[in-house]
Design a protein around this motif. Structure first.
Motif, PDB file in Angstrom:
ATOM      1  N   LEU A  10     -29.481  10.407  79.140  1.00 10.75           N
ATOM      2  CA  LEU A  10     -30.551   9.419  79.310  1.00 10.75           C
ATOM      3  C   LEU A  10     -31.232   9.118  77.971  1.00 10.75           C
ATOM      4  CD1 LEU A  10     -32.096  10.728  82.640  1.00 10.75           C
ATOM      5  CD2 LEU A  10     -30.675   8.689  82.334  1.00 10.75           C
ATOM      6  N   GLU A  11     -31.468  10.157  77.189  1.00  9.31           N
ATOM      7  CA  GLU A  11     -32.050   9.956  75.856  1.00  9.31           C
ATOM      8  C   GLU A  11     -31.132   9.126  74.966  1.00  9.31           C
ATOM      9  OE1 GLU A  11     -32.892  13.997  74.562  1.00  9.31           O
ATOM     10  OE2 GLU A  11     -35.037  13.577  74.807  1.00  9.31           O
ATOM     11  N   GLU A  12     -29.832   9.372  75.073  1.00  9.02           N
ATOM     12  CA  GLU A  12     -28.856   8.614  74.297  1.00  9.02           C
ATOM     13  C   GLU A  12     -28.933   7.128  74.647  1.00  9.02           C
ATOM     14  OE1 GLU A  12     -24.012   8.253  73.994  1.00  9.02           O
ATOM     15  OE2 GLU A  12     -24.865  10.205  74.511  1.00  9.02           O
ATOM     16  N   GLY A  13     -29.034   6.836  75.920  1.00  5.31           N
ATOM     17  CA  GLY A  13     -29.176   5.444  76.354  1.00  5.31           C
ATOM     18  C   GLY A  13     -30.427   4.791  75.815  1.00  5.31           C
ATOM     19  N   ILE A  14     -31.518   5.531  75.805  1.00 10.28           N
ATOM     20  CA  ILE A  14     -32.775   5.009  75.255  1.00 10.28           C
ATOM     21  C   ILE A  14     -32.623   4.762  73.764  1.00 10.28           C
ATOM     22  CG2 ILE A  14     -35.174   5.617  74.731  1.00 10.28           C
ATOM     23  CD1 ILE A  14     -35.228   6.989  77.529  1.00 10.28           C
TER      24      ILE A  14
ATOM     25  N   ALA B 268     -28.033   0.310  80.951  1.00 12.40           N
ATOM     26  CA  ALA B 268     -28.683   1.512  81.474  1.00 12.40           C
ATOM     27  C   ALA B 268     -27.845   2.133  82.587  1.00 12.40           C
ATOM     28  CB  ALA B 268     -30.081   1.169  81.975  1.00 12.40           C
ATOM     29  N   LEU B 269     -27.157   1.298  83.344  1.00 10.02           N
ATOM     30  CA  LEU B 269     -26.319   1.781  84.445  1.00 10.02           C
ATOM     31  C   LEU B 269     -25.303   2.825  83.971  1.00 10.02           C
ATOM     32  CD1 LEU B 269     -25.314   1.588  87.396  1.00 10.02           C
ATOM     33  CD2 LEU B 269     -23.883  -0.337  86.668  1.00 10.02           C
ATOM     34  N   PHE B 270     -24.746   2.632  82.803  1.00 13.17           N
ATOM     35  CA  PHE B 270     -23.773   3.576  82.255  1.00 13.17           C
ATOM     36  C   PHE B 270     -24.398   4.961  82.098  1.00 13.17           C
ATOM     37  CE2 PHE B 270     -21.945   5.696  78.511  1.00 13.17           C
ATOM     38  CZ  PHE B 270     -20.621   5.797  78.893  1.00 13.17           C
ATOM     39  N   TYR B 271     -25.559   5.003  81.479  1.00 12.45           N
ATOM     40  CA  TYR B 271     -26.209   6.282  81.182  1.00 12.45           C
ATOM     41  C   TYR B 271     -26.817   6.933  82.422  1.00 12.45           C
ATOM     42  CZ  TYR B 271     -25.381   4.680  76.495  1.00 12.45           C
ATOM     43  OH  TYR B 271     -24.760   4.225  75.358  1.00 12.45           O
ATOM     44  N   THR B 272     -27.399   6.141  83.298  1.00 14.91           N
ATOM     45  CA  THR B 272     -27.974   6.719  84.522  1.00 14.91           C
ATOM     46  C   THR B 272     -26.869   7.249  85.438  1.00 14.91           C
ATOM     47  OG1 THR B 272     -28.128   4.524  85.561  1.00 14.91           O
ATOM     48  CG2 THR B 272     -30.115   5.380  84.474  1.00 14.91           C
TER      49      THR B 272
ATOM     50  N   LEU C 112     -34.054   3.505  82.269  1.00 11.01           N
ATOM     51  CA  LEU C 112     -33.761   4.776  81.602  1.00 11.01           C
ATOM     52  C   LEU C 112     -35.028   5.591  81.437  1.00 11.01           C
ATOM     53  CD1 LEU C 112     -31.262   3.495  78.930  1.00 11.01           C
ATOM     54  CD2 LEU C 112     -30.754   5.126  80.733  1.00 11.01           C
ATOM     55  N   GLN C 113     -36.093   4.950  81.038  1.00 11.20           N
ATOM     56  CA  GLN C 113     -37.359   5.649  80.848  1.00 11.20           C
ATOM     57  C   GLN C 113     -37.871   6.236  82.164  1.00 11.20           C
ATOM     58  OE1 GLN C 113     -39.297   2.332  78.966  1.00 11.20           O
ATOM     59  NE2 GLN C 113     -38.912   3.140  76.904  1.00 11.20           N
ATOM     60  N   THR C 114     -37.720   5.481  83.240  1.00 13.89           N
ATOM     61  CA  THR C 114     -38.119   5.964  84.565  1.00 13.89           C
ATOM     62  C   THR C 114     -37.259   7.143  84.994  1.00 13.89           C
ATOM     63  OG1 THR C 114     -38.883   3.758  85.204  1.00 13.89           O
ATOM     64  CG2 THR C 114     -38.421   5.312  86.983  1.00 13.89           C
ATOM     65  N   ALA C 115     -35.958   7.047  84.791  1.00 17.47           N
ATOM     66  CA  ALA C 115     -35.038   8.125  85.167  1.00 17.47           C
ATOM     67  C   ALA C 115     -35.338   9.396  84.368  1.00 17.47           C
ATOM     68  CB  ALA C 115     -33.595   7.685  84.958  1.00 17.47           C
TER      69      ALA C 115
END
Length: 81
Positions: free
Chosen positions: A61-65, A37-41, A75-78
């Motif tokens: 963020l959607e891509e990470g999810i 998640a760190l990558f996407y956030t 990711l969902q929180t972000a």
């Protein structure tokens, strides 16, 4: 390639460059951090703060999810913010 310690080193490097887009593209092309998640956030934050591109940040963020990057709840929180 999904070691958060290794990715954090890259993220620190991202903070030192003017345009970090090339760094994130390199990481993505080489599969570094794709499961974290760190990558996407981090990429989303750079897009928001340095590029003012909120649409692309949301997409990252959607891509990470969609890739089930962990921890997924970060990711969902972000995405909700």
């Amino acid at each position: 390639k999904n070691d958060p310690r290794y990715l954090r080193i890259w993220i620190k490097y991202v903070d030192t460059v003017t345009d970090p887009t090339d760094i994130f593209n390199f990481l993505e092309a080489n599969g570094i951090g794709q499961g974290l998640a760190l990558f996407y956030t981090s990429w989303a934050l750079v897009l928001e703060l340095k590029k003012n591109d909120f649409t692309e940040a949301y997409s990252k963020l959607e891509e990470g999810i969609n890739k089930r990057a962990q921890p997924l709840d970060k990711l969902q929180t972000a995405l909700k913010q």
